[in-house]
Design an enzyme around this catalytic site. Structure first.
Site, PDB file in Angstrom:
ATOM      1  N   ASN A 177      -8.328  -2.556  -8.149  1.00 62.64           N
ATOM      2  CA  ASN A 177      -7.745  -1.821  -7.037  1.00 62.64           C
ATOM      3  C   ASN A 177      -8.864  -1.105  -6.283  1.00 62.64           C
ATOM      4  OD1 ASN A 177      -5.661  -0.655  -5.424  1.00 62.64           O
ATOM      5  ND2 ASN A 177      -5.873   1.258  -6.571  1.00 62.64           N
ATOM      6  N   GLY A 193      -3.776  -4.989   5.746  1.00 61.30           N
ATOM      7  CA  GLY A 193      -4.580  -6.032   5.109  1.00 61.30           C
ATOM      8  C   GLY A 193      -6.032  -6.076   5.542  1.00 61.30           C
ATOM      9  N   SER A 194      -6.585  -4.939   5.986  1.00 67.53           N
ATOM     10  CA  SER A 194      -7.985  -5.002   6.440  1.00 67.53           C
ATOM     11  C   SER A 194      -8.937  -5.291   5.270  1.00 67.53           C
ATOM     12  CB  SER A 194      -8.383  -3.711   7.169  1.00 67.53           C
ATOM     13  OG  SER A 194      -8.436  -2.622   6.283  1.00 67.53           O
ATOM     14  N   ASN A 195      -8.605  -4.809   4.083  1.00 70.18           N
ATOM     15  CA  ASN A 195      -9.454  -5.147   2.924  1.00 70.18           C
ATOM     16  C   ASN A 195      -9.324  -6.622   2.564  1.00 70.18           C
ATOM     17  OD1 ASN A 195     -10.955  -2.790   1.533  1.00 70.18           O
ATOM     18  ND2 ASN A 195      -9.004  -1.908   2.237  1.00 70.18           N
ATOM     19  N   LYS A 249       7.959   1.564  -7.504  1.00 69.72           N
ATOM     20  CA  LYS A 249       7.593   0.444  -8.392  1.00 69.72           C
ATOM     21  C   LYS A 249       8.457  -0.774  -8.050  1.00 69.72           C
ATOM     22  CE  LYS A 249      10.923   1.731 -11.925  1.00 69.72           C
ATOM     23  NZ  LYS A 249      11.227   1.990 -13.324  1.00 69.72           N
ATOM     24  N   MET A 295       1.247  -0.656  -2.531  1.00 68.87           N
ATOM     25  CA  MET A 295       1.672   0.744  -2.607  1.00 68.87           C
ATOM     26  C   MET A 295       2.657   1.048  -3.736  1.00 68.87           C
ATOM     27  SD  MET A 295      -0.246   2.062  -0.429  1.00 68.87           S
ATOM     28  CE  MET A 295       0.395   3.729  -0.263  1.00 68.87           C
ATOM     29  N   ARG A 296       2.765   0.171  -4.719  1.00 68.38           N
ATOM     30  CA  ARG A 296       3.662   0.443  -5.857  1.00 68.38           C
ATOM     31  C   ARG A 296       2.871   0.464  -7.157  1.00 68.38           C
ATOM     32  NH1 ARG A 296       9.227  -0.435  -4.223  1.00 68.38           N
ATOM     33  NH2 ARG A 296       9.138  -1.066  -2.038  1.00 68.38           N
ATOM     34  N   HIS A 333      -9.417   2.397  -3.976  1.00 67.19           N
ATOM     35  CA  HIS A 333      -8.780   3.677  -3.669  1.00 67.19           C
ATOM     36  C   HIS A 333      -9.677   4.471  -2.719  1.00 67.19           C
ATOM     37  CE1 HIS A 333      -6.204   7.140  -4.278  1.00 67.19           C
ATOM     38  NE2 HIS A 333      -7.291   7.867  -4.419  1.00 67.19           N
TER      39      HIS A 333
END
Ligand code: GRF
Length: 188
Positions: free
Chosen positions: A103, A6-8, A59, A86-87, A105
């Site tokens: 998102n 959760g750093s972002n 998913k 991550m899904r 990336h």
């Protein structure tokens, strides 16, 4: 929504605390029960929920994704920010928030989609790496690009040192992109 440390999310929540995020984080959802992002949410006083993903690895089950939609609607969210989720996102969520899922990336998309993009960059011996904020569509890391930040790849980089440099760039880029997106929604 996130699956990891959760750093972002922390960077976004800190920007909100400083009054520079341009919107309010109202709920944090995770597919991983003990994810750091849920502990962080708590420490920032934001409600966090674990949603059991169901039997698939890549998913959410349709039922689980419907539960995500229900929680997000109940929290009255305007848009959704993925921070290490991550899904792959499927139809229920895409239809509930069309063009409203962001998102981040860890590569300069369209290069190096998918997992461990920083390692892919190192293996390809490119001189520059970076991160990308994009809208989420039905593909993997394929949606419209909103912004990027570049970092150098240094001769003695390891996967870990490059990943760390990219993450520092992410923590600057994401709050800025979220603020711009929120402003863009308010103007519509
Ligand atoms: C980030 O590197 C992001 O680019 C990728 O997942 C990672 C999440 O890290 N999508 P964190 O949980 O925000 O620290």
């Amino acid at each position: 929504m996130g699956s990891g440390k959760g750093s972002n999310f922390r960077a976004l929540a800190e920007a909100h605390s400083l009054g520079t995020l341009g919107c309010e984080p109202v709920i944090v959802l995770s597919d991983v029960e003990n994810a750091g992002i849920l502990d962080l949410a708590k420490s920032f006083g934001i409600p966090g929920h674990f949603v059991s993903p169901g039997p698939f690895r890549t998913k959410m089950s349709p039922e689980a994704e419907a539960e995500l939609v229900r929680l997000l609607r109940k929290a009255d969210v305007d848009f959704l920010v993925l921070a290490g989720f991550m899904r792959v996102i499927k139809e229920p969520l895409l239809q509930a928030f069309p063009g409203r899922i962001l998102n981040i990336h860890p590569s300069l998309l369209p290069d190096f989609r998918g997992l461990e993009a920083w390692r892919q960059a190192l293996d390809a011996s490119v001189p520059e790496a970076g991160c990308t904020v994009h809208l989420v569509d039905a593909g993997v890391d394929t949606g419209e690009i909103l912004g990027q930040r570049r970092v150098p790849v240094l001769p003695d980089d390891t996967a870990e040192s490059l990943h760390e440099r990219i993450q520092m760039a992410e923590h600057e880029l994401y709050p800025q992109m979220v603020r711009e997106f929120a402003e863009h929604l308010q103007q519509r």
